[in-house]
Design an enzyme around this catalytic site. Sequence first.
Site, PDB file in Angstrom:
ATOM      1  N   ASP A  17       0.844  -1.208   0.000  1.00 21.87           N
ATOM      2  CA  ASP A  17       0.000   0.000   0.000  1.00 21.87           C
ATOM      3  C   ASP A  17       0.877   1.256   0.000  1.00 21.87           C
ATOM      4  OD1 ASP A  17      -0.799   0.564   3.527  1.00 21.87           O
ATOM      5  OD2 ASP A  17       0.957  -0.394   2.620  1.00 21.87           O
ATOM      6  N   ASP A  52       6.777   1.206   1.925  1.00 19.43           N
ATOM      7  CA  ASP A  52       6.475   0.219   0.866  1.00 19.43           C
ATOM      8  C   ASP A  52       7.330   0.501  -0.369  1.00 19.43           C
ATOM      9  OD1 ASP A  52       3.814   1.049   2.350  1.00 19.43           O
ATOM     10  OD2 ASP A  52       3.454  -0.993   1.651  1.00 19.43           O
ATOM     11  N   ASN A  86      -2.375   2.870   3.479  1.00 12.59           N
ATOM     12  CA  ASN A  86      -1.793   4.198   3.746  1.00 12.59           C
ATOM     13  C   ASN A  86      -2.580   5.309   3.067  1.00 12.59           C
ATOM     14  OD1 ASN A  86       0.403   3.431   5.380  1.00 12.59           O
ATOM     15  ND2 ASN A  86       1.530   2.742   3.568  1.00 12.59           N
ATOM     16  N   THR A 112       2.906  -6.030   2.790  1.00 15.95           N
ATOM     17  CA  THR A 112       3.399  -4.873   3.568  1.00 15.95           C
ATOM     18  C   THR A 112       2.284  -3.848   3.798  1.00 15.95           C
ATOM     19  OG1 THR A 112       4.148  -3.664   1.597  1.00 15.95           O
ATOM     20  CG2 THR A 112       5.741  -5.147   2.667  1.00 15.95           C
ATOM     21  N   PHE A 151      -0.848  -0.860  12.535  1.00 16.16           N
ATOM     22  CA  PHE A 151      -1.709  -0.349  11.466  1.00 16.16           C
ATOM     23  C   PHE A 151      -2.180  -1.414  10.473  1.00 16.16           C
ATOM     24  CE2 PHE A 151      -3.511   2.801   8.697  1.00 16.16           C
ATOM     25  CZ  PHE A 151      -3.275   2.333   7.409  1.00 16.16           C
ATOM     26  N   ASN A 152      -1.267  -2.218   9.918  1.00 18.86           N
ATOM     27  CA  ASN A 152      -1.664  -3.170   8.876  1.00 18.86           C
ATOM     28  C   ASN A 152      -2.684  -4.193   9.386  1.00 18.86           C
ATOM     29  OD1 ASN A 152      -0.071  -2.028   6.890  1.00 18.86           O
ATOM     30  ND2 ASN A 152       1.683  -3.344   7.307  1.00 18.86           N
ATOM     31  N   HIS A 187       9.747   0.260   8.168  1.00 16.86           N
ATOM     32  CA  HIS A 187       9.041  -1.001   8.405  1.00 16.86           C
ATOM     33  C   HIS A 187       9.141  -2.003   7.249  1.00 16.86           C
ATOM     34  CE1 HIS A 187       7.041   0.997  11.804  1.00 16.86           C
ATOM     35  NE2 HIS A 187       6.621   1.942  10.994  1.00 16.86           N
ATOM     36  N   ASP A 188       8.572  -1.673   6.109  1.00 13.47           N
ATOM     37  CA  ASP A 188       8.287  -2.663   5.071  1.00 13.47           C
ATOM     38  C   ASP A 188       9.508  -3.318   4.419  1.00 13.47           C
ATOM     39  OD1 ASP A 188       5.390  -0.764   4.009  1.00 13.47           O
ATOM     40  OD2 ASP A 188       5.601  -2.312   5.537  1.00 13.47           O
TER      41      ASP A 188
HETATM   42  O1  RIB Z   1       2.593  -0.065  10.871  1.00 16.38           O
HETATM   43  C1  RIB Z   1       3.458   0.115   9.785  1.00 16.38           C
HETATM   44  C2  RIB Z   1       2.823  -0.328   8.513  1.00 16.38           C
HETATM   45  O2  RIB Z   1       1.666   0.458   8.251  1.00 16.38           O
HETATM   46  C3  RIB Z   1       3.720  -0.147   7.277  1.00 16.38           C
HETATM   47  O3  RIB Z   1       3.425  -1.146   6.344  1.00 16.38           O
HETATM   48  C4  RIB Z   1       3.316   1.197   6.748  1.00 16.38           C
HETATM   49  O4  RIB Z   1       3.538   1.307   5.333  1.00 16.38           O
HETATM   50  C5  RIB Z   1       1.846   1.195   7.031  1.00 16.38           C
HETATM   51  O5  RIB Z   1       1.211   0.495   5.981  1.00 16.38           O
HETATM   52 CA    CA Z   2       2.819  -0.524   4.062  1.00 18.81          CA
END
Ligand code: RIB
Ligand code: CA
Length: 309
Positions: free
Chosen positions: A11, A16, A40, A124, A165-166, A239-240
């Site tokens: 996303d 990403d 996102n 991701t 979040f994901n 993160h990703d």
């Molecule tokens: O919590 C981090 C995740 O949430 C990452 O994948 C970031 O791109 C958002 O999608």
């Molecule tokens: Ca992401």
Amino acid sequence: MKTRKIILDCDPGHDDAIAILLAGSNPAIDLLGITVVAGNQTLIKTGINTLNLCQYLEIDVPVCLGSANPIIKNIEVCELIHGETGLDGFDFETLKRDFDSRSAVEFIVQTILDSKDPITVVTTGPMTNLALAIKVEPKILENIEEVVLMGGSYTNGNVSPAAEFNIFTDPEAAYIVFNSKLKVTMIGLDVTRQVKVLPEIISRMEGINTKSSILFTKLMKVFNENQKSVFGLEGGPLHDPVTIAYLIDPTILDLKYMHCDIDISHGPSYGRTNCDIFDYLHLEKNTFVAMDINSNRFWDIVEIELKNK
Ligand code: RIB
Ligand code: CA
């Protein structure tokens, strides 16, 4: 070298974007296609961002639009971190690429069923597309080598005290994947928060001065500004890309196999990844959870790929 065939579901999203960069350049990864999900930003924005990134980075793979909403919840985008476009901070040239005619689910199902080799699915973003593909055609479970996801946390969340979040965006999708009996490798906030894009990282990568490093630097400067204003961080957690770095060099992560349950109870912990690190419940183990990361090795991998093109 044995290459790992992957489908990347994402996303974009600043982090990403770097995952796409790594997946599209390292010879250990055979990127079969990219499927896009809302997260996102809205689906059309994450989709356009993906096409722009593939055009700029000269990554020639199918880009397939997926779900505009989670399975049960409504989409709540993350504009504070990724901006109005979902990828604020970089001006792409006129877009000449278009989406593949197949939906994300069609692409995931067809690619996995048609492949003579098992495929790794990397997610991701919210796990909606993969969960729907599993429900539409369970036969794909027989030819998926591993699901590697950025998501969850065995400590605290980043959108609620409990949830990341994901997973929080689509808890039901995550529940389907974590209970699918597939090999699931969860790369959560616990390790991704250890790879922050600190000023010295920006300087290190800016000095490379390739197309990729220019993209990295411009995107990360905006990513960091937003992370500073929302979380007060000196550098945003990248993160990703940890998912792809793990596929390039699995030794960068310390993994522990355990039972992990997704809270879909709609209470204060809705969307939490309940990781039973000490096996209190004696339930069937189902997830390899990343417990720690070799941060120095991670940044070395990023630097190598930014030098590639
Ligand atoms: O919590 C981090 C995740 O949430 C990452 O994948 C970031 O791109 C958002 O999608
Ligand atoms: Ca992401």
